[in-house]
Design an enzyme around this catalytic site. Structure first.
Site, PDB file in Angstrom:
ATOM      1  N   GLY A 208      -2.978  23.463  32.448  1.00 27.30           N
ATOM      2  CA  GLY A 208      -2.718  24.887  32.622  1.00 27.30           C
ATOM      3  C   GLY A 208      -1.718  25.377  31.579  1.00 27.30           C
ATOM      4  O   GLY A 208      -1.607  24.824  30.477  1.00 27.30           O
ATOM      5  N   SER A 209      -0.935  26.389  31.946  1.00 29.87           N
ATOM      6  CA  SER A 209      -0.088  27.072  30.960  1.00 29.87           C
ATOM      7  C   SER A 209       1.110  26.270  30.467  1.00 29.87           C
ATOM      8  O   SER A 209       1.785  26.692  29.520  1.00 29.87           O
ATOM      9  CB  SER A 209       0.400  28.411  31.534  1.00 29.87           C
ATOM     10  OG  SER A 209      -0.694  29.295  31.685  1.00 29.87           O
ATOM     11  N   VAL A 210       1.411  25.111  31.069  1.00 29.84           N
ATOM     12  CA  VAL A 210       2.481  24.281  30.491  1.00 29.84           C
ATOM     13  C   VAL A 210       2.045  23.712  29.147  1.00 29.84           C
ATOM     14  O   VAL A 210       2.848  23.132  28.412  1.00 29.84           O
ATOM     15  CB  VAL A 210       2.907  23.136  31.442  1.00 29.84           C
ATOM     16  CG1 VAL A 210       3.630  23.692  32.662  1.00 29.84           C
ATOM     17  CG2 VAL A 210       1.717  22.280  31.859  1.00 29.84           C
TER      18      VAL A 210
END
Length: 675
Positions: free
Chosen positions: A414-416
């Site tokens: 995801g956005s990490v």
């Protein structure tokens, strides 16, 4: 006529001389015998012993005995040599029909080297074409000490298994007191079935398993029958067992895992060696009743932990002192000290409270691994001392999959993933600090090749979006656009520099992080999705944590370290970004928490500054699926001291606030760590 007679005489002499040359010598014969001996061809050796020897020692006292002794003693590297006779002694032996050779025998055994000198005598036997040389054999050829009788014995001393310790020498796996629990059969009483059911239930075994032990041939009504070991930490179970009349117990030394489930996947456990495992080991290394590391650190460092048993091979005779053939002193196993902080490990595991997920925590300035957590887990103490089939099936069928080691696996980040994409873009030059791009609306598509597919972002922007704003608001469209600008080849190259597609230089085996199943971006949509941690990109939590160390070490990504005696601060990948570019990302990660637009507001609850990045990985089974499982991520660290970095993932956060759920837990852990 005279001439013919002379020629016949010469011819006859030549024939007799040739026959004499072809006559077998004891030396040639013993050469063959020694070759068979070195090859351990005992049946062929037996065919070459004298009639008198064969009468005294039938095949079972020769062939079978040789085989059993050599097998039991783990004989290898056998080398038998002998001193050949000179021409004069050989002729004398041929005349007398008897030859003696000094021999030297050397071999390796489970107790170390054995060597001895002996004498072999060969005699001529048989008539006409069956005449040959045969060995006068006796048991002294096996070992001189048993020539006139004697019993070979093997005495062993078990080594003490090394312990597994954390960074502060707190125990992760130790040798401690356990209780071997059993029963006196005659005390089971009239209602024995009910009593057995109760005892079996407390011991975590089935009644059938208990009956198997009770029905062993050696069992007598008044004899103690051991059933199972129970660690002393199981106070409640032991208390109930001690209250039952048939139950007895005795103290034994056993392996104990003080952290239980919290470190189960990391530490692993030991168990009785299986036939398949025994087959894979070197001869003499293990016996059928030995314990061996089954998974985790117990398996990884088995060779170091197990030590070497002491072995003494003796020959005993009644009324005489034992003769030692070989002796090897016991060597206890070595302790393994790790960089793990057991308190942190336990607190992270407890924070999951049964939820599924995984966390890797490191010291971002040294690369030391502080915690590797997989939740849920199993109790290694239970598996060590045995669980019944019902309990095992229950664990296997549990939808939370407690037997799966999540920290060694890879997941959609995801956005990490966005700070890593930002670093690749900054290094590539396609992202310039402070340089913004216009993005309109919440959805974006790059043209006809995308069909109906669009990248979605959760918040709109006021004005041009630069890398800092994109990280603060977690703007999917910005990173998708930048990845497309970079191109598949440049982005893949950048990720490979960050270690994607290669084995992590770490003692504990972890899955490789990958950019896709094929190792490349198959289309532009996949490229765009990968930039914000979707697509097919997969990363392990420890790899993710180490990637973030590049932002805190002037662009250098550190190697993860697991053992306390290893050098720390080693660089895995050097100069991934400049120190100025690292500062840009650090500044953005601080604002992810502090900015009103940031996605990690929950990290403000600490009394010290925290920086980090949130992420929600959407695991839709099909592109048309409106919603699916969501895994919440947070990678964070204290802004100032930077003494801990946590990469935490929690599964199924779709109804728990998404990544905010992970932010709250990680923040509480860091607060507790800093106390």
């Amino acid at each position: 006529m005279k001439k013919i007679i002379t020629l016949l005489t010469i011819l006859l002499f030549l024939i007799l001389a040739a026959c004499s040359d072809d006559e077998a010598t004891p030396q040639d014969r013993f050469d063959t015998y020694v070759k068979h001996w070195n090859d351990q061809k005992f049946s062929e050796m037996y065919d070459m012993v004298s009639n008198k020897s064969a009468e005294k020692y039938p095949t079972e006292k020769f062939v079978d005995r040789y085989k059993k002794i050599y097998k039991d003693l783990g004989i290898s590297d056998l080398k038998v040599t002998y001193k050949k006779l000179n021409e004069e002694k050989l002729e004398s032996a041929m005349d007398k029909g008897k030859a003696t050779f000094p021999i030297t025998v050397k071999m390796q055994s489970i107790a170390g080297p054995i060597s001895f000198d002996y004498k072999a005598t060969l005699v001529k036997e048989g008539e006409d074409d069956k005449e040959n040389w045969y060995v006068q054999w006796n048991p002294g050829f096996i070992f001189p000490a048993i020539k006139n009788g004697g019993k070979i014995g093997i005495d062993t001393v078990a080594p003490k298994r090394g312990e597994i310790l954390d960074r502060n020498k707190m125990p992760l796996a130790i040798n401690d007191i356990a209780y071997e629990i059993g029963v006196i059969p005659e005390k089971l009483g009239e209602n024995s079935d009910a009593m057995k059911k109760k005892i079996a239930g407390l011991l975590g075994m089935s009644v059938d398993e208990m009956d198997k032990d009770l029905n062993a041939d050696w069992v007598e009504p008044d004899l103690f029958v051991p059933l199972k070991k129970v660690p002393k930490s199981k106070e409640d179970v032991l208390s109930q067992l001690w209250g039952l009349d048939p139950v007895m117990g005795r103290e034994v030394t056993g392996r104990v895992y003080p952290s239980g489930e919290a470190a189960a996947h990391l530490v692993g456990y030991i168990g009785k060696i299986t036939a398949e495992e025994l087959e894979e080991q070197e001869p003499g290394e293990y016996s059928t009743n030995d314990m061996i590391g089954k998974r985790g650190l117990e398996q990884l460092y088995e060779a170091k932990l197990k030590g070497e048993q002491g072995v003494t091979i003796t020959v005993s005779k009644e009324g005489e002192d034992d003769i030692i053939l070989a002796e090897k002193e016991v060597q206890d196993g070595e302790n393994v000290q790790t960089t793990i902080d057991v308190d942190l490990q336990e607190k992270i595991y407890a924070s999951y409270d049964g939820e599924a997920g995984t966390t890797a925590s490191v010291d971002p300035k040294t690369g030391e691994t502080l915690a590797l957590v997989s939740s849920p887990a199993f109790d290694p103490n239970e598996l060590l001392f045995g669980v019944n089939q019902t309990t095992w099936n229950k664990m296997q069928d549990d939808p939370q999959q407690p037997l799966i080691n999540r920290f060694s696996a890879t997941f959609a980040p995801g956005s990490v993933m966005k700070p890593i994409t930002a670093a690749v873009g900054l290094n590539d030059g396609s992202i310039v600090p402070g340089e913004g791009i216009e993005i309109n609306g919440l959805d974006w598509s790059n043209g006809e090749g995308w069909g109906d597919y669009k990248v979605h972002r959760v918040s709109s922007s006021n004005g041009p979006v630069d890398v800092t704003d994109a990280l603060i608001r977690s703007d999917n469209i910005y990173f998708a656009m930048k990845a497309v600008d970079m191109g598949a080849e440049a982005y893949a190259k950048g990720l490979k520099q960050y270690g994607f597609g290669e084995a992590i230089p770490f003692d504990y085996p972890l899955e490789k992080s990958t950019i896709s199943s094929s190792g490349k971006f198959d289309n532009e949509v996949q490229l765009a999705d990968s930039s914000y941690g979707q697509g097919q990109i997969q990363v392990s939590p420890l790899h993710l944590a180490m990637a973030y160390t590049s932002f805190l070490n002037d662009g250098n990504m550190l190697k993860p370290v697991l053992l306390a005696d290893k050098e720390t601060g080693q660089v895995w990948q050097k100069d991934l970004i400049t120190s100025e570019q690292a500062d840009v990302i650090q500044d953005a990660l601080r604002k992810v928490v502090e900015s009103p637009k940031g996605t990690a507001k929950g990290a403000r609850n600490a009394d010290f500054a925290i920086s980090g990045k949130t992420g929600t990985a959407e695991l839709k089974k099909t592109a048309d699926e409106k919603s699916g499982q969501e895994n919440g991520w947070f990678v964070g660290y204290p802004t100032d001291e930077q003494d801990i970095l946590i990469a935490m993932m929690i599964e199924h956060t779709e109804d728990k606030g998404g990544s905010s759920f992970a932010v709250e837990k990680a923040t509480d852990i860091m607060k507790d760590f800093r106390k």
